[in-house]
Design a protein around this motif. Structure first.
Motif, PDB file in Angstrom:
ATOM      1  N   ALA A  13      10.157  -2.088   8.761  1.00 33.31           N
ATOM      2  CA  ALA A  13       8.949  -1.394   9.210  1.00 33.31           C
ATOM      3  C   ALA A  13       7.749  -2.331   9.217  1.00 33.31           C
ATOM      4  CB  ALA A  13       8.674  -0.181   8.318  1.00 33.31           C
ATOM      5  N   VAL A  14       7.615  -3.149   8.188  1.00 32.74           N
ATOM      6  CA  VAL A  14       6.508  -4.103   8.135  1.00 32.74           C
ATOM      7  C   VAL A  14       6.665  -5.152   9.228  1.00 32.74           C
ATOM      8  CG1 VAL A  14       5.352  -5.864   6.737  1.00 32.74           C
ATOM      9  CG2 VAL A  14       6.125  -3.741   5.671  1.00 32.74           C
ATOM     10  N   ALA A  15       7.886  -5.641   9.414  1.00 32.15           N
ATOM     11  CA  ALA A  15       8.129  -6.661  10.444  1.00 32.15           C
ATOM     12  C   ALA A  15       7.806  -6.131  11.833  1.00 32.15           C
ATOM     13  CB  ALA A  15       9.581  -7.129  10.367  1.00 32.15           C
ATOM     14  N   GLU A  16       8.136  -4.869  12.099  1.00 32.42           N
ATOM     15  CA  GLU A  16       7.929  -4.308  13.431  1.00 32.42           C
ATOM     16  C   GLU A  16       6.484  -3.896  13.680  1.00 32.42           C
ATOM     17  OE1 GLU A  16      10.776  -1.198  13.433  1.00 32.42           O
ATOM     18  OE2 GLU A  16      12.507  -2.562  13.646  1.00 32.42           O
ATOM     19  N   ASN A  17       5.767  -3.500  12.624  1.00 32.09           N
ATOM     20  CA  ASN A  17       4.390  -3.044  12.790  1.00 32.09           C
ATOM     21  C   ASN A  17       3.350  -4.142  12.621  1.00 32.09           C
ATOM     22  OD1 ASN A  17       4.186   0.112  13.076  1.00 32.09           O
ATOM     23  ND2 ASN A  17       5.874  -0.270  11.649  1.00 32.09           N
ATOM     24  N   GLY A  18       3.696  -5.194  11.873  1.00 31.72           N
ATOM     25  CA  GLY A  18       2.775  -6.313  11.706  1.00 31.72           C
ATOM     26  C   GLY A  18       1.726  -6.125  10.636  1.00 31.72           C
ATOM     27  N   THR A  19       1.609  -4.926  10.093  1.00 32.37           N
ATOM     28  CA  THR A  19       0.674  -4.676   8.996  1.00 32.37           C
ATOM     29  C   THR A  19       1.303  -3.696   8.018  1.00 32.37           C
ATOM     30  OG1 THR A  19      -0.452  -2.737   9.929  1.00 32.37           O
ATOM     31  CG2 THR A  19      -1.268  -4.914  10.615  1.00 32.37           C
ATOM     32  N   PHE A  20       0.883  -3.793   6.752  1.00 32.03           N
ATOM     33  CA  PHE A  20       1.356  -2.850   5.755  1.00 32.03           C
ATOM     34  C   PHE A  20       0.794  -1.456   6.025  1.00 32.03           C
ATOM     35  CE2 PHE A  20       2.376  -6.726   3.474  1.00 32.03           C
ATOM     36  CZ  PHE A  20       3.513  -6.381   2.766  1.00 32.03           C
ATOM     37  N   THR A  21      -0.433  -1.413   6.546  1.00 24.62           N
ATOM     38  CA  THR A  21      -1.081  -0.118   6.773  1.00 24.62           C
ATOM     39  C   THR A  21      -0.298   0.719   7.776  1.00 24.62           C
ATOM     40  OG1 THR A  21      -3.253  -1.068   6.317  1.00 24.62           O
ATOM     41  CG2 THR A  21      -3.199   1.025   7.512  1.00 24.62           C
ATOM     42  N   ARG A  22      -0.005   0.133   8.942  1.00 27.77           N
ATOM     43  CA  ARG A  22       0.725   0.888   9.961  1.00 27.77           C
ATOM     44  C   ARG A  22       2.151   1.204   9.509  1.00 27.77           C
ATOM     45  NH1 ARG A  22      -2.014  -2.577  13.791  1.00 27.77           N
ATOM     46  NH2 ARG A  22      -0.164  -3.907  13.957  1.00 27.77           N
ATOM     47  N   ALA A  23       2.779   0.247   8.828  1.00 29.51           N
ATOM     48  CA  ALA A  23       4.141   0.488   8.348  1.00 29.51           C
ATOM     49  C   ALA A  23       4.159   1.632   7.337  1.00 29.51           C
ATOM     50  CB  ALA A  23       4.708  -0.785   7.733  1.00 29.51           C
ATOM     51  N   ALA A  24       3.185   1.665   6.432  1.00 24.56           N
ATOM     52  CA  ALA A  24       3.120   2.742   5.434  1.00 24.56           C
ATOM     53  C   ALA A  24       2.913   4.095   6.100  1.00 24.56           C
ATOM     54  CB  ALA A  24       1.991   2.461   4.436  1.00 24.56           C
ATOM     55  N   GLU A  25       2.073   4.134   7.138  1.00 21.62           N
ATOM     56  CA  GLU A  25       1.853   5.384   7.869  1.00 21.62           C
ATOM     57  C   GLU A  25       3.144   5.855   8.540  1.00 21.62           C
ATOM     58  OE1 GLU A  25      -1.267   4.410  10.548  1.00 21.62           O
ATOM     59  OE2 GLU A  25      -2.864   4.567   9.048  1.00 21.62           O
ATOM     60  N   THR A  33       2.586   1.407  -2.630  1.00 19.43           N
ATOM     61  CA  THR A  33       4.015   1.599  -2.895  1.00 19.43           C
ATOM     62  C   THR A  33       4.853   0.703  -1.999  1.00 19.43           C
ATOM     63  OG1 THR A  33       3.704   3.897  -3.581  1.00 19.43           O
ATOM     64  CG2 THR A  33       5.905   3.271  -2.848  1.00 19.43           C
ATOM     65  N   LEU A  34       4.477   0.635  -0.721  1.00 22.25           N
ATOM     66  CA  LEU A  34       5.205  -0.209   0.218  1.00 22.25           C
ATOM     67  C   LEU A  34       5.128  -1.667  -0.199  1.00 22.25           C
ATOM     68  CD1 LEU A  34       6.743  -0.724   2.843  1.00 22.25           C
ATOM     69  CD2 LEU A  34       4.557  -0.673   4.058  1.00 22.25           C
ATOM     70  N   SER A  35       3.941  -2.140  -0.544  1.00 19.53           N
ATOM     71  CA  SER A  35       3.765  -3.532  -0.952  1.00 19.53           C
ATOM     72  C   SER A  35       4.591  -3.850  -2.189  1.00 19.53           C
ATOM     73  CB  SER A  35       2.283  -3.804  -1.222  1.00 19.53           C
ATOM     74  OG  SER A  35       2.083  -5.133  -1.623  1.00 19.53           O
ATOM     75  N   GLN A  36       4.617  -2.899  -3.123  1.00 18.30           N
ATOM     76  CA  GLN A  36       5.395  -3.101  -4.353  1.00 18.30           C
ATOM     77  C   GLN A  36       6.884  -3.209  -4.054  1.00 18.30           C
ATOM     78  OE1 GLN A  36       5.583   0.283  -6.988  1.00 18.30           O
ATOM     79  NE2 GLN A  36       5.730  -1.018  -8.814  1.00 18.30           N
ATOM     80  N   GLN A  37       7.380  -2.365  -3.144  1.00 20.15           N
ATOM     81  CA  GLN A  37       8.795  -2.376  -2.812  1.00 20.15           C
ATOM     82  C   GLN A  37       9.201  -3.688  -2.128  1.00 20.15           C
ATOM     83  OE1 GLN A  37      11.227   0.050  -3.474  1.00 20.15           O
ATOM     84  NE2 GLN A  37       9.621   0.818  -4.827  1.00 20.15           N
TER      85      GLN A  37
END
Length: 320
Positions: A13-25, A33-37
């Motif tokens: 999800a992070v690779a495809e979205n390019g940001t943690f924010t969009r991937a988390a959404e 939580t996403l960053s921790q994982q």
């Protein structure tokens, strides 16, 4: 700490979205939580997978290599789940079908009706898309079957011929052109046409035909919808160029052969060569071959070939 599937899904999800924010959404979890994982995954593998120094998050070289295998692993696991839940008595099941746009005008309706009649417990997701996207979708296990054309295919794609599709001039009964004999290609220059727009592959075949024969017809309407074209032609004296099979289920549309005729195309059922063949997929393949043998758009000699392929499809398909 053990690796879990969520680690792979979060990384993708992070690779495809390019940001943690969009991937988390997208994942419906909090950004911390996403960053921790992701950090957990990097500790498990003892390697940095993401470069976080820029405005967008990028994969490191190790991340690129890992994501390639992670995506394939998740695809294979999804296929395994479908295999486990596959019901051989066809009381339930699901089929993911993709077709190139012109088939929605005359083929997908009869096929969907036949599937529902024979196997009402099977649900279907139908998507319309260009052939290159169908093939990439098959390889990514996003699609079970595709209906497109023969030709050069991506490695790993198998094609089974179904029938021959013929393009022809199509008019309504009110059109002044005669319907009893082929229309010379030069006469096209005097007609007003409603044609599919250039984002359809079919339009490319039509334009090539015009160029080859030195014809410059008057194009009064361009549309990116086959339904719009057929509605316009039925209500005006405009003509169009579409598969002649479309007229078989539209009594107000009349095919007029051209002289010389437009080049024909061979319709094919596309699959991924090494894909798991579900009961729903095998059933749909059989009914497709059954249906085209009864339809008037089956080309000369294709009935026998289709029958042999249908019987062969009861076993895993051979490469073509």
């Amino acid at each position: 700490m053990a690796l879990e599937l969520r680690h792979l899904r979060y990384l993708l999800a992070v690779a495809e979205n390019g940001t943690f924010t969009r991937a988390a959404e997208e994942l419906h979890i909090s950004q911390p939580t996403l960053s921790q994982q992701i950090k957990q995954l990097e500790r498990i593998l003892d390697v940095q997978l993401l470069d976080r120094t820029g405005r967008t998050v990028r994969l490191t070289d190790a991340g690129v290599a890992y994501v390639h295998h992670a995506r394939r692993a998740l695809r294979d696991l999804a296929a395994a789940e479908r295999a486990v839940h596959d019901v051989h008595d066809l009381t339930r099941g699901h089929l993911r079908l993709a077709v190139t746009p012109t088939f929605t005008a005359y083929l997908t309706g009869p096929l969907a009706a036949e599937l529902h009649t024979r196997h009402p417990g099977i649900t279907m997701t139908l998507r319309e898309m260009p052939q290159d996207r169908i093939e990439s979708g098959l390889l990514a296990d996003e699609i079970d079957l595709g209906i497109a054309f023969t030709g050069t295919h991506l490695p790993g794609i198998s094609a089974t011929e179904l029938f021959t599709e013929t393009l022809t001039l199509v008019t309504s009964a009110r059109h002044p052109a005669g319907h009893d004999h082929p229309l010379p290609v030069d006469d096209l220059a005097g007609l007003q046409l409603a044609l599919l727009s250039g984002d359809f592959a079919t339009r490319g075949h039509i334009d090539d035909y015009f160029t080859q024969h030195g014809v410059s017809p008057h194009i009064a309407v361009e549309a990116n919808s086959i339904q719009a074209i057929t509605e316009i032609v039925q209500r005006t004296t405009l003509a169009t160029v579409l598969p002649d099979a479309l007229t078989h289920d539209h009594p107000h549309l009349i095919p007029i052969p051209l002289d010389p005729p437009l080049p024909s195309r061979t319709v094919a059922l596309l699959t991924r060569t090494d894909a798991y063949r579900s009961s729903a997929g095998r059933a749909f393949t059989r009914l497709t071959h059954d249906l085209i043998r009864t339809r008037p758009y089956t080309g000369p000699g294709t009935g026998t070939a289709a029958g042999s392929e249908a019987d062969a499809d009861l076993e895993p398909p051979a490469e073509h």
